[in-house]
Design a protein around this motif. Structure first.
Motif, PDB file in Angstrom:
ATOM      1  N   VAL A 150       0.920  57.678  84.956  1.00  0.00           N
ATOM      2  CA  VAL A 150       1.243  55.849  84.986  1.00  0.00           C
ATOM      3  C   VAL A 150       1.963  55.483  86.103  1.00  0.00           C
ATOM      4  O   VAL A 150       2.379  54.458  86.473  1.00  0.00           O
ATOM      5  CB  VAL A 150       1.372  55.284  84.076  1.00  0.00           C
ATOM      6  N   ILE A 170      11.640  49.812  84.360  1.00  0.00           N
ATOM      7  CA  ILE A 170      11.485  49.040  83.377  1.00  0.00           C
ATOM      8  C   ILE A 170      10.196  49.359  82.803  1.00  0.00           C
ATOM      9  O   ILE A 170       9.862  49.071  81.807  1.00  0.00           O
ATOM     10  CB  ILE A 170      12.326  47.339  82.977  1.00  0.00           C
ATOM     11  N   LEU A 171       9.360  48.606  83.450  1.00  0.00           N
ATOM     12  CA  LEU A 171       7.958  48.633  83.124  1.00  0.00           C
ATOM     13  C   LEU A 171       8.136  50.486  82.608  1.00  0.00           C
ATOM     14  O   LEU A 171       6.618  50.374  81.654  1.00  0.00           O
ATOM     15  CB  LEU A 171       6.599  48.446  84.258  1.00  0.00           C
ATOM     16  N   PRO A 174       9.287  52.297  78.651  1.00  0.00           N
ATOM     17  CA  PRO A 174       8.443  52.360  77.693  1.00  0.00           C
ATOM     18  C   PRO A 174       6.983  52.815  77.321  1.00  0.00           C
ATOM     19  O   PRO A 174       7.057  53.541  76.314  1.00  0.00           O
ATOM     20  CB  PRO A 174       8.229  50.568  77.526  1.00  0.00           C
ATOM     21  N   LEU A 175       6.595  52.530  78.791  1.00  0.00           N
ATOM     22  CA  LEU A 175       5.046  53.279  78.331  1.00  0.00           C
ATOM     23  C   LEU A 175       4.873  54.415  78.365  1.00  0.00           C
ATOM     24  O   LEU A 175       4.462  55.565  78.146  1.00  0.00           O
ATOM     25  CB  LEU A 175       4.230  53.294  79.322  1.00  0.00           C
ATOM     26  N   ILE A 177       6.488  57.030  76.369  1.00  0.00           N
ATOM     27  CA  ILE A 177       7.249  57.417  74.926  1.00  0.00           C
ATOM     28  C   ILE A 177       6.299  58.025  74.581  1.00  0.00           C
ATOM     29  O   ILE A 177       6.700  58.978  74.061  1.00  0.00           O
ATOM     30  CB  ILE A 177       8.064  56.006  74.329  1.00  0.00           C
ATOM     31  N   PRO A 178       5.011  58.142  74.391  1.00  0.00           N
ATOM     32  CA  PRO A 178       4.493  58.809  73.915  1.00  0.00           C
ATOM     33  C   PRO A 178       4.572  60.833  74.429  1.00  0.00           C
ATOM     34  O   PRO A 178       4.926  61.188  73.853  1.00  0.00           O
ATOM     35  CB  PRO A 178       3.124  58.094  74.318  1.00  0.00           C
TER      36      PRO A 178
ATOM     37  N   ILE B 203       9.949  48.720  71.322  1.00  0.00           N
ATOM     38  CA  ILE B 203       9.051  49.066  72.592  1.00  0.00           C
ATOM     39  C   ILE B 203       8.311  48.153  73.033  1.00  0.00           C
ATOM     40  O   ILE B 203       7.965  48.138  73.778  1.00  0.00           O
ATOM     41  CB  ILE B 203       8.509  50.853  72.242  1.00  0.00           C
ATOM     42  N   THR B 207       8.489  46.320  76.152  1.00  0.00           N
ATOM     43  CA  THR B 207       7.313  46.629  76.899  1.00  0.00           C
ATOM     44  C   THR B 207       7.117  44.762  77.355  1.00  0.00           C
ATOM     45  O   THR B 207       6.797  44.475  79.005  1.00  0.00           O
ATOM     46  CB  THR B 207       6.005  47.100  76.053  1.00  0.00           C
ATOM     47  N   PHE B 231      -0.623  44.747  83.796  1.00  0.00           N
ATOM     48  CA  PHE B 231      -0.019  45.555  83.413  1.00  0.00           C
ATOM     49  C   PHE B 231       0.206  45.332  81.743  1.00  0.00           C
ATOM     50  O   PHE B 231       0.449  45.611  80.934  1.00  0.00           O
ATOM     51  CB  PHE B 231       1.411  45.153  83.509  1.00  0.00           C
ATOM     52  N   ASN B 238      -1.363  51.111  75.898  1.00  0.00           N
ATOM     53  CA  ASN B 238      -0.379  51.922  74.674  1.00  0.00           C
ATOM     54  C   ASN B 238       0.643  51.831  73.986  1.00  0.00           C
ATOM     55  O   ASN B 238       0.694  52.543  72.824  1.00  0.00           O
ATOM     56  CB  ASN B 238       0.640  51.906  75.828  1.00  0.00           C
ATOM     57  N   ILE B 241      -0.575  54.233  70.777  1.00  0.00           N
ATOM     58  CA  ILE B 241      -0.510  55.362  71.344  1.00  0.00           C
ATOM     59  C   ILE B 241       0.665  55.580  71.333  1.00  0.00           C
ATOM     60  O   ILE B 241       1.263  56.400  70.540  1.00  0.00           O
ATOM     61  CB  ILE B 241      -0.494  55.715  72.540  1.00  0.00           C
ATOM     62  N   VAL B 242       2.428  54.642  71.131  1.00  0.00           N
ATOM     63  CA  VAL B 242       3.569  54.111  71.083  1.00  0.00           C
ATOM     64  C   VAL B 242       3.395  54.525  69.809  1.00  0.00           C
ATOM     65  O   VAL B 242       4.350  55.374  69.112  1.00  0.00           O
ATOM     66  CB  VAL B 242       4.387  53.269  71.387  1.00  0.00           C
ATOM     67  N   ALA B 245       2.183  57.675  68.031  1.00  0.00           N
ATOM     68  CA  ALA B 245       3.202  58.833  68.842  1.00  0.00           C
ATOM     69  C   ALA B 245       4.303  58.831  67.774  1.00  0.00           C
ATOM     70  O   ALA B 245       5.494  60.591  67.765  1.00  0.00           O
ATOM     71  CB  ALA B 245       3.813  58.736  70.304  1.00  0.00           C
TER      72      ALA B 245
END
Lengths: 229, 318
Positions: A150, A170-171, A174-175, A177-178, B203, B207, B231, B238, B241-242, B245
């Protein structure tokens, strides 16, 4: 076949550039060292808590300094004109995407290998067997793929923005985290010398695949013909 | 939709906006008054019903005071700002929010006394839950509009996506602040780290804050549309998924108030909650419409400025 050749070429030139300047790997490494040092002020690394949060510390260090490498994928002296040249050349965006992911992945992995070594020295971590170290390496490699896939797409996105370095983080974070949560969970097992469960590996791998697919599809949208003009 | 009107001379614009504002206040007032009327009718059978008691109940609660005083103050500020020719979007947003709260408040006080015995802490759900729902609605819309933009390449879709991103972000902020305030009262702490739902909401907020920042920082309108669409899609994909997770890897147990579902078996509560959702999504849609018109004007201005700048640089304009 042609795609493979240009893929290899693109990676090769990224490494030539890096070998000439060494700026990406060096700045990542130094930053990682500083981060490791600062952690010792936040938490006494030899205390019980310090031992418990080790997995998180490793990944936080990788995340923070890996972001520097991802940022450099499309930024730097003359990077924009180099990119425009590549975009004008008969190279598909998919090839470019995977080449960038691979070369960035390799830079980050070099940093991670050295950082892990230093980490083990500083924090007195010992792997009981080669298998334990192997599990650690597997989980780090898998986690890094998710992180970089990513990251490269977002890096292409923020490359022309003034102050885009901060925006990238910043972008991206957060993405992440998984992948981060899954990798920290698995790293805890690896550090304790336990076997990784199938579930952990499958989860990190699945996140990687999702991110690679999304990154590849959206990368083509980001670098459209407009950028080559 | 008024986004087709061009930017006219100052005088015309002021008159136009003032008329729209008056219109809105009138409609809003009619809605509030009729809801008060409905609420009075609903409570007619209660033997203890005295309007003054309910008014006093609302006033005696600190939150009720805040809402009533806040609404009056914001109406006044909005009037002054508008006369001064300032942008009043934020004030309008707050007004609408406060109005929606007051409506919910009125309806929630009509609940049977047996439920009220639990205490007033459940009242948050008539605000918190609808805000969360509208936040989901607008983030989903953002994704749909983003895909539509990438497929059709029409700036209108981009404008819609951007607007729903902003509205959803507002709703998400409200969800987090109200939830946190409630938690400080009910759980005795402002934030709980082991709750997947709390974490994933935070989160999500981060985001979409990134999304809003991205569109603020990109100058090139063509790039901005494409990048924001990309984006917006990534962020939406996402989110589940977050959420899962965090659920899988969280340290402790889930502490989000699922006990509320026991109370939700009561028809009154379910009704009020979903009524709140309808009201909230409706009001956010009004906000969406206004913002969309405003974004249209801003886009035209921005694009011409961008074209001028490119021309000054001697660039080829597409």
């Amino acid at each position: 076949m042609k795609a493979l050749r240009s893929y290899a070429r693109l990676i090769y030139w990224d490494w030539v550039r890096e070998a000439k300047r060494l700026d990406t790997i060096l700045s990542m490494l130094l930053f990682a060292m500083i981060t490791l040092m600062i952690f010792s002020f936040a938490i006494d690394p030899m205390s019980e808590t310090g031992v418990r949060v080790r997995a998180g510390m490793i990944w936080l260090t990788f995340l923070l300094s890996g972001a520097i490498g991802i940022d450099r994928a499309f930024r730097g002296d003359g990077a924009e004109s180099v990119l425009q040249g590549i975009l004008l050349a008969p190279v598909s965006r998919v090839t470019l995407y995977y080449a960038k992911v691979t070369s960035t992945f390799l830079f980050v992995v070099v940093m991670e290998a050295i950082t892990l070594f230093v980490f083990c020295l500083l924090y007195d971590v010992e792997f009981e067997s080669a298998a334990a170290l192997g599990r650690m390496i597997v989980i780090i490699l898998l986690g890094t793929i998710g992180f970089v896939s990513v990251g490269v797409t977002l890096s292409a996105m923020t490359r022309t923005i003034k102050g885009g370095e901060v925006l990238l983080r910043i972008l991206l974070f957060p993405l992440m985290i998984p992948v981060f949560a899954a990798a920290v969970d698995a790293t805890k097992f690896a550090l304790a010398g336990d076997e990784l469960t199938m579930k952990q590996l499958v989860l990190v791998g699945a996140f990687d695949l999702v991110y690679l697919a999304a990154g590849q599809i959206l990368f083509e949208v980001i670098l459209s013909d407009y950028d080559a003009s | 939709m008024s986004n087709s009107t061009t930017v006219a001379a100052g005088h015309t614009r002021t008159t136009h906006e003032a008329r729209r504002s008056r219109q809105f206040l009138f409609r809003f007032g009619v809605v509030i008054l009729s809801l008060i009327g409905i609420r009075m009718l609903m409570a007619w059978d209660e033997s203890t019903w005295i309007p003054w008691t309910y008014a006093k109940m609302t006033w005696e609660h600190p939150a009720g005071q805040l809402y009533l005083v806040g609404t009056v103050v914001l109406l006044g500020l909005g009037f002054v700002f508008r006369r001064a020719g300032r942008d009043t979007f934020g004030l309008h947003a707050l007004q609408v929010m406060l109005g929606a709260v007051s409506l919910n408040w009125l309806i929630a006080t009509a609940l049977p006394l047996s439920i009220k015995m639990i205490g007033s802490s459940y009242l948050i759900f008539f605000y918190h839950f609808p805000a969360a729902m509208s936040c989901f609605v607008f983030f989903t819309l953002l994704m749909v509009f983003s895909i539509a933009y990438l497929v059709q390449d029409d700036p209108l879709w981009d404008r819609c996506a951007r607007t729903s991103g902003q509205i959803g972000f507002l709703a998400c902020t409200i969800v987090l602040t109200t939830g946190s305030t409630w938690a400080s009262a009910a759980w005795n702490s402002w934030w709980v780290w082991d709750d997947p739902r709390l974490m994933s909401a935070a989160i999500m907020w981060l985001t979409y804050a990134g999304y809003v920042m991205l569109q603020m920082q990109l100058d090139d309108p063509y790039k901005r549309r494409r990048f924001c669409a990309v984006f917006g899609i990534i962020a939406f994909l996402n989110l589940p998924i977050v959420h899962y997770a965090i659920q899988w890897f969280s340290q402790g147990e889930v502490s989000h108030p699922m006990k509320f579902s026991d109370m939700a078996s009561n028809d009154w509560i379910t009704y009020t909650r979903w009524f709140g959702v309808i009201v909230f999504v409706g009001f956010y849609s009004i906000l969406f419409r206004w913002r969309l018109a405003r974004e249209g004007t801003r886009d035209r201005l921005h694009e011409s400025l961008w074209a001028v700048r490119r021309l000054e640089e001697g660039a080829h304009i597409r």
